[in-house]
Design a protein around this motif. Structure first.
Motif, PDB file in Angstrom:
ATOM      1  N   GLN A  12       0.820  -1.212   0.000  1.00  0.00           N
ATOM      2  CA  GLN A  12       0.000   0.000   0.000  1.00  0.00           C
ATOM      3  C   GLN A  12       0.856   1.266   0.000  1.00  0.00           C
ATOM      4  O   GLN A  12       0.449   2.300  -0.521  1.00  0.00           O
ATOM      5  CB  GLN A  12      -0.926   0.005   1.220  1.00  0.00           C
ATOM      6  CG  GLN A  12      -2.075  -0.986   1.124  1.00  0.00           C
ATOM      7  CD  GLN A  12      -2.846  -1.102   2.422  1.00  0.00           C
ATOM      8  OE1 GLN A  12      -2.350  -0.742   3.494  1.00  0.00           O
ATOM      9  NE2 GLN A  12      -4.061  -1.622   2.345  1.00  0.00           N
ATOM     10  N   ASN A  13       2.036   1.157   0.576  1.00  0.00           N
ATOM     11  CA  ASN A  13       2.910   2.330   0.659  1.00  0.00           C
ATOM     12  C   ASN A  13       3.952   2.376  -0.446  1.00  0.00           C
ATOM     13  O   ASN A  13       4.909   3.136  -0.374  1.00  0.00           O
ATOM     14  CB  ASN A  13       3.584   2.369   2.034  1.00  0.00           C
ATOM     15  CG  ASN A  13       2.615   2.790   3.124  1.00  0.00           C
ATOM     16  OD1 ASN A  13       2.143   3.921   3.160  1.00  0.00           O
ATOM     17  ND2 ASN A  13       2.293   1.866   4.014  1.00  0.00           N
ATOM     18  N   GLY A  14       3.768   1.533  -1.479  1.00  0.00           N
ATOM     19  CA  GLY A  14       4.576   1.665  -2.679  1.00  0.00           C
ATOM     20  C   GLY A  14       5.747   0.720  -2.825  1.00  0.00           C
ATOM     21  O   GLY A  14       6.544   0.873  -3.762  1.00  0.00           O
ATOM     22  N   ASP A  59       7.979  -2.429  -3.907  1.00  0.00           N
ATOM     23  CA  ASP A  59       7.979  -3.306  -5.071  1.00  0.00           C
ATOM     24  C   ASP A  59       7.645  -4.735  -4.644  1.00  0.00           C
ATOM     25  O   ASP A  59       8.136  -5.226  -3.633  1.00  0.00           O
ATOM     26  CB  ASP A  59       9.363  -3.275  -5.732  1.00  0.00           C
ATOM     27  CG  ASP A  59       9.395  -4.050  -7.035  1.00  0.00           C
ATOM     28  OD1 ASP A  59       9.504  -5.290  -6.971  1.00  0.00           O
ATOM     29  OD2 ASP A  59       9.310  -3.434  -8.100  1.00  0.00           O
ATOM     30  N   LYS A  92      -5.009  -5.250  -2.583  1.00  0.00           N
ATOM     31  CA  LYS A  92      -4.956  -3.836  -2.950  1.00  0.00           C
ATOM     32  C   LYS A  92      -6.097  -3.505  -3.916  1.00  0.00           C
ATOM     33  O   LYS A  92      -6.718  -2.443  -3.835  1.00  0.00           O
ATOM     34  CB  LYS A  92      -3.605  -3.516  -3.597  1.00  0.00           C
ATOM     35  CG  LYS A  92      -3.361  -2.023  -3.778  1.00  0.00           C
ATOM     36  CD  LYS A  92      -1.945  -1.756  -4.237  1.00  0.00           C
ATOM     37  CE  LYS A  92      -1.695  -0.259  -4.322  1.00  0.00           C
ATOM     38  NZ  LYS A  92      -0.317   0.043  -4.769  1.00  0.00           N
TER      39      LYS A  92
END
Length: 304
Positions: free
Chosen positions: A257-259, A261, A284
């Motif tokens: 959720q916070n990016g 990889d 997500k």
């Protein structure tokens, strides 16, 4: 030839030739022992060399009526298929009575996760003024902060923590090792626990390197960790069915959720295949769907 004899041989096969983890091994052997008990009680104790497809099908049917989950039913069939395949390969049987068994169709399994507020509520429910509370706080923070399986948690060694480089070496499924980064916050908690709490314990000599100890100075069991989490969850008023694995799922979901990889998440979780990790992309997607349903003007206009 007896059930007990062939189950023991099967256990050795899974352990040393298939390199099964202890948890998977225990589940498979437990499943076959249940079939053995059914044979003893309902089939005049016929052996694994003569039991038929019809016998096994009836056994599976009876189990399915006991409200077990579809995932449990699928695992029974997987265990039984593996057992009789082994017997054929070991030339105990010429035929495989489990070949035609079909498991239930499983839908996409989306694991339960906790929100950050829920995790904080659980942690805030811990009595950190006591040594036991400080240990339990560390347990929860390591589960969530490092995404460990419960089996990996209870087997953590102090010698595998590198406080200078901020990572821990974890031994996962199939004895595969991986390096998991330690956040500064988690690292400090662990340092304080080791220096101020664990050092007070009377430690069994065989467990001197174990990170988390029980009151007897030996390594903790999975059951104790489950009980700790259940007690804290109830105390925090979080109305979800939570296990140690829920914190692992939350770790992965919050990273995504916070990016983060997906490949890095795969490495940290110790998944051998990216396909396993991709389950979190579905979580997500579910979250994005909820956002659209709750906040898009067209949907709001329709629902009002």
């Amino acid at each position: 030839m007896t059930w007990q004899e062939k189950i023991k041989d099967f256990e050795i096969f899974l352990r040393f030739e298939r390199n099964f983890s202890e948890n998977t091994l225990d589940a498979y052997i437990r499943d076959i022992r249940k079939l053995k008990e059914y044979s003893e009680e309902s089939l005049d104790n016929i052996g694994p060399d003569v039991i038929t497809y019809d016998h096994i099908q009836q056994y599976i049917f009876l189990l399915s009526k006991q409200k077990f989950s579809e995932r449990s039913q699928a695992r029974w069939i997987s265990s039984i298929k593996a057992f009789f395949k082994y017997l054929v390969e070991d030339e105990i049987r010429e035929d495989n009575p489990a070949t035609l068994l079909e498991g239930p169709k499983l839908g996409l399994y989306l694991p339960d996760t906790l929100s950050l507020p829920d995790i904080n509520r659980i942690i805030n429910a811990i009595e950190v003024s006591t040594d036991l509370g400080k240990r339990n706080q560390c347990i929860i923070e390591v589960l969530y902060g490092c995404g460990l399986r419960v089996s990996e948690l209870i087997e953590l060694k102090i010698s595998n923590i590198n406080f200078n480089e901020k990572f821990i070496k974890v031994t996962g499924k199939g004895d595969k090792t991986r390096l998991v980064p330690l956040a500064d916050y988690t690292s400090e908690l662990l340092k304080n626990y080791i220096q101020d709490v664990r050092s007070k314990n009377k430690i069994n000599k065989k467990h001197e390197d174990c990170l988390f100890l029980n009151s007897r100075g030996t390594s903790m069991s999975r059951v104790i960790v489950f009980l700790i989490i259940k007690e804290l969850t109830d105390k925090a008023g979080v109305n979800k069915k939570i296990s140690p694995h829920t914190f692992r799922h939350s770790f992965a979901t919050h990273l995504l959720q916070n990016g983060a990889d997906l490949r890095y998440i795969q490495e940290m979780l110790g998944h051998s295949s990216i396909t396993t990790t991709e389950i979190y992309t579905h979580l997500k997607t579910e979250e994005l769907r909820d956002v659209i349903l709750n906040y898009h003007p067209r949907n709001i206009n329709i629902t009002q």
